[in-house]
Design an enzyme around this catalytic site. Structure first.
Site, PDB file in Angstrom:
ATOM      1  N   ASP A  14       0.844  -1.195   0.000  1.00 18.00           N
ATOM      2  CA  ASP A  14       0.000   0.000   0.000  1.00 18.00           C
ATOM      3  C   ASP A  14       0.879   1.244   0.000  1.00 18.00           C
ATOM      4  OD1 ASP A  14      -2.354  -1.493   0.036  1.00 18.00           O
ATOM      5  OD2 ASP A  14      -2.409  -1.597   2.217  1.00 18.00           O
ATOM      6  N   LYS A  36       0.878  -8.283  -1.818  1.00 20.43           N
ATOM      7  CA  LYS A  36      -0.421  -7.935  -2.396  1.00 20.43           C
ATOM      8  C   LYS A  36      -0.302  -6.579  -3.080  1.00 20.43           C
ATOM      9  CE  LYS A  36      -4.221  -6.545   0.108  1.00 20.43           C
ATOM     10  NZ  LYS A  36      -4.936  -5.456  -0.549  1.00 20.43           N
ATOM     11  N   ASP A  64      -4.941  -7.557  -6.046  1.00 16.59           N
ATOM     12  CA  ASP A  64      -6.244  -7.287  -5.407  1.00 16.59           C
ATOM     13  C   ASP A  64      -7.058  -6.326  -6.276  1.00 16.59           C
ATOM     14  OD1 ASP A  64      -8.231  -7.266  -3.533  1.00 16.59           O
ATOM     15  OD2 ASP A  64      -7.140  -6.106  -2.038  1.00 16.59           O
ATOM     16  N   LYS A  66     -10.318  -6.815  -7.282  1.00 16.17           N
ATOM     17  CA  LYS A  66     -11.764  -6.858  -6.979  1.00 16.17           C
ATOM     18  C   LYS A  66     -12.592  -6.646  -8.244  1.00 16.17           C
ATOM     19  CE  LYS A  66     -11.431  -5.701  -2.073  1.00 16.17           C
ATOM     20  NZ  LYS A  66     -10.025  -5.299  -1.866  1.00 16.17           N
ATOM     21  N   LEU A  67     -12.426  -7.575  -9.191  1.00 20.74           N
ATOM     22  CA  LEU A  67     -13.127  -7.457 -10.479  1.00 20.74           C
ATOM     23  C   LEU A  67     -14.633  -7.644 -10.321  1.00 20.74           C
ATOM     24  CD1 LEU A  67     -10.676  -9.609 -12.664  1.00 20.74           C
ATOM     25  CD2 LEU A  67     -10.809  -7.114 -12.553  1.00 20.74           C
ATOM     26  N   ASP A  69     -17.728  -7.288 -13.415  1.00 20.44           N
ATOM     27  CA  ASP A  69     -18.192  -6.774 -14.713  1.00 20.44           C
ATOM     28  C   ASP A  69     -19.007  -7.882 -15.371  1.00 20.44           C
ATOM     29  OD1 ASP A  69     -18.413  -5.332 -17.164  1.00 20.44           O
ATOM     30  OD2 ASP A  69     -16.465  -4.398 -16.793  1.00 20.44           O
ATOM     31  N   ILE A  70     -19.397  -7.709 -16.613  1.00 19.28           N
ATOM     32  CA  ILE A  70     -20.116  -8.808 -17.264  1.00 19.28           C
ATOM     33  C   ILE A  70     -19.140  -9.987 -17.392  1.00 19.28           C
ATOM     34  CG2 ILE A  70     -21.782  -7.339 -18.482  1.00 19.28           C
ATOM     35  CD1 ILE A  70     -20.106  -7.892 -21.053  1.00 19.28           C
ATOM     36  N   ALA A  72     -18.192 -12.124 -19.623  1.00 23.65           N
ATOM     37  CA  ALA A  72     -17.233 -12.239 -20.729  1.00 23.65           C
ATOM     38  C   ALA A  72     -16.042 -11.308 -20.510  1.00 23.65           C
ATOM     39  CB  ALA A  72     -17.926 -11.905 -22.049  1.00 23.65           C
ATOM     40  N   THR A 120     -15.853  -4.944   4.105  1.00 24.97           N
ATOM     41  CA  THR A 120     -15.975  -4.681   5.549  1.00 24.97           C
ATOM     42  C   THR A 120     -16.600  -3.325   5.866  1.00 24.97           C
ATOM     43  OG1 THR A 120     -13.620  -4.271   5.400  1.00 24.97           O
ATOM     44  CG2 THR A 120     -14.294  -6.212   6.616  1.00 24.97           C
ATOM     45  N   ARG A 185      -3.986  -7.700  13.675  1.00 25.65           N
ATOM     46  CA  ARG A 185      -3.181  -6.825  14.533  1.00 25.65           C
ATOM     47  C   ARG A 185      -2.532  -7.648  15.635  1.00 25.65           C
ATOM     48  NH1 ARG A 185      -3.564  -4.119  10.894  1.00 25.65           N
ATOM     49  NH2 ARG A 185      -4.506  -2.075  10.625  1.00 25.65           N
ATOM     50  N   GLN A 196      -9.163  -0.435  11.449  1.00 29.84           N
ATOM     51  CA  GLN A 196      -9.597  -1.831  11.425  1.00 29.84           C
ATOM     52  C   GLN A 196     -10.291  -2.076  12.765  1.00 29.84           C
ATOM     53  OE1 GLN A 196      -9.460  -3.693   8.844  1.00 29.84           O
ATOM     54  NE2 GLN A 196      -7.519  -3.554   7.756  1.00 29.84           N
ATOM     55  N   GLY A 216      -0.521  -5.350   7.061  1.00 32.62           N
ATOM     56  CA  GLY A 216       0.215  -4.245   6.470  1.00 32.62           C
ATOM     57  C   GLY A 216       0.866  -3.336   7.473  1.00 32.62           C
ATOM     58  N   ARG A 217       0.067  -2.401   8.029  1.00 31.34           N
ATOM     59  CA  ARG A 217       0.649  -1.334   8.848  1.00 31.34           C
ATOM     60  C   ARG A 217       1.462  -1.802  10.047  1.00 31.34           C
ATOM     61  NH1 ARG A 217      -4.718   2.093   8.359  1.00 31.34           N
ATOM     62  NH2 ARG A 217      -5.427  -0.035   7.963  1.00 31.34           N
TER      63      ARG A 217
HETATM   64  O1  C5P Z   1      -2.928  -4.348   8.065  1.00 30.50           O
HETATM   65  P1  C5P Z   1      -3.531  -3.184   7.328  1.00 30.50           P
HETATM   66  O2  C5P Z   1      -4.796  -2.679   7.943  1.00 30.50           O
HETATM   67  O3  C5P Z   1      -2.552  -2.095   7.021  1.00 30.50           O
HETATM   68  O4  C5P Z   1      -3.949  -3.821   5.912  1.00 30.50           O
HETATM   69  C1  C5P Z   1      -4.587  -3.045   4.950  1.00 30.50           C
HETATM   70  C2  C5P Z   1      -4.737  -3.877   3.711  1.00 30.50           C
HETATM   71  O5  C5P Z   1      -5.743  -4.879   3.898  1.00 30.50           O
HETATM   72  C3  C5P Z   1      -5.172  -3.033   2.525  1.00 30.50           C
HETATM   73  O6  C5P Z   1      -4.411  -3.462   1.389  1.00 30.50           O
HETATM   74  C4  C5P Z   1      -6.622  -3.380   2.355  1.00 30.50           C
HETATM   75  O7  C5P Z   1      -7.025  -3.341   1.004  1.00 30.50           O
HETATM   76  C5  C5P Z   1      -6.694  -4.783   2.877  1.00 30.50           C
HETATM   77  N1  C5P Z   1      -8.040  -5.167   3.308  1.00 30.50           N
HETATM   78  C6  C5P Z   1      -8.632  -4.660   4.462  1.00 30.50           C
HETATM   79  N2  C5P Z   1      -9.879  -5.059   4.844  1.00 30.50           N
HETATM   80  C7  C5P Z   1     -10.543  -5.901   4.087  1.00 30.50           C
HETATM   81  C8  C5P Z   1      -9.984  -6.424   2.923  1.00 30.50           C
HETATM   82  C9  C5P Z   1      -8.705  -6.027   2.576  1.00 30.50           C
HETATM   83  O8  C5P Z   1      -8.064  -3.844   5.139  1.00 30.50           O
HETATM   84  N3  C5P Z   1     -11.728  -6.292   4.477  1.00 30.50           N
END
Ligand code: C5P
Length: 243
Positions: A14, A36, A64, A66-67, A69-70, A72, A120, A185, A196, A216-217
């Site tokens: 990210d 990711k 990631d 998140k497609l 669409d139709i 095809a 979410t 976390r 989150q 991530g963070r």
């Molecule tokens: O651990 P952190 O909160 O930094 O992670 C954020 C990542 O998790 C982002 O790339 C976000 O798109 C992904 N993500 C999310 N919640 C979701 C699905 C994916 O935070 N329900």
């Protein structure tokens, strides 16, 4: 080869710049199982971002996108993604079975599809406003399970789900159907004002059956990101009695 602690970790790139993303790929190579790539970086950099990850790491790649669409169009897009050498791609389960089936077909056995059940930031009020039946409004978990069932039947590799849904997903669809869990976390990383809300620790998530945790963070913003990743690995290995 037996799955190791690091193989459970998905690190989201990210970042808004290629420079930063590359720095973290190099830094965390060997300490995470997958990187990711989300819409921000993919739209900015295009497919060359995938080459960058491959050149700097042996980790797998999760695109990631998140497609939605139709059918095809989704199949054709998945065909292009498969040619890029990506391991996992997200597709929304909120359209049709046909779309999910065509996404799987487009992946051509090279790229696997992960279903996104319910974002979410959706809750009972959003589900109601979108016109869903009362049973789904009263219990949004029912909608999550309904969509997971579509993903399973269409041949998706698994779904993205919260820690609280993992056990049920595993019980209903079996071990091989992947449960990929964000909102992770570690106890040592709880931030003030974290966005989150419903969080799970790495140990709890894998003990519940999560196959991949998106974290991530807590790693990115740590003073020492490699050490943070290694602490997460230790926690996963302890929870699963791996050594
Ligand atoms: O651990 P952190 O909160 O930094 O992670 C954020 C990542 O998790 C982002 O790339 C976000 O798109 C992904 N993500 C999310 N919640 C979701 C699905 C994916 O935070 N329900």
């Amino acid at each position: 080869m037996q799955k190791q602690g690091k193989d459970y970790i998905v690190f989201p790139l990210d970042f808004s710049s290629l420079k930063q993303a590359k720095e973290y790929v190099k830094l965390l190579d060997g300490n995470v199982g997958m990187f990711k790539i989300g819409l921000e970086l993919f739209i900015d950099q295009g497919p060359s971002i995938i080459q960058m990850v491959k050149q700097n790491s042996d980790a797998k790649i999760f695109l990631d996108l998140k497609l939605h669409d139709i059918s095809a169009t989704v199949q054709r897009a998945m065909g292009r993604v498969a040619n890029l050498g990506v391991d996992l791609v997200t597709v929304h389960c909120s359209s049709s079975m046909a779309m999910l089936e065509r996404a799987v077909a487009g992946g051509n056995g090279k790229t696997n599809v992960l279903g996104v059940t319910l974002l979410t930031d959706n809750d009972a009020a959003t589900v109601e406003a979108a016109g869903f039946k009362d049973e789904f409004v009263k219990d949004t978990d029912l909608l999550v399970m309904h969509r997971a069932k579509m993903a399973y039947a269409a041949g998706c590799k698994g779904v993205v789900c919260s820690g609280k849904e993992v056990q049920q997903i595993k019980t209903v669809f079996g071990k091989k159907f992947l449960a990929v869990t964000p909102g992770i976390r570690p106890a040592w990383s709880l931030l003030e004002n974290d966005d989150q809300k419903r969080v799970t620790t790495p140990g709890q998530a894998v003990a519940l059956g999560s196959d991949l945790i998106v974290i991530g963070r807590p790693i990115r913003d740590a003073n020492d990101p490699v050490r943070a990743a290694q602490n997460v690995i230790k926690e996963i290995e302890a929870a699963l009695n791996l050594s």
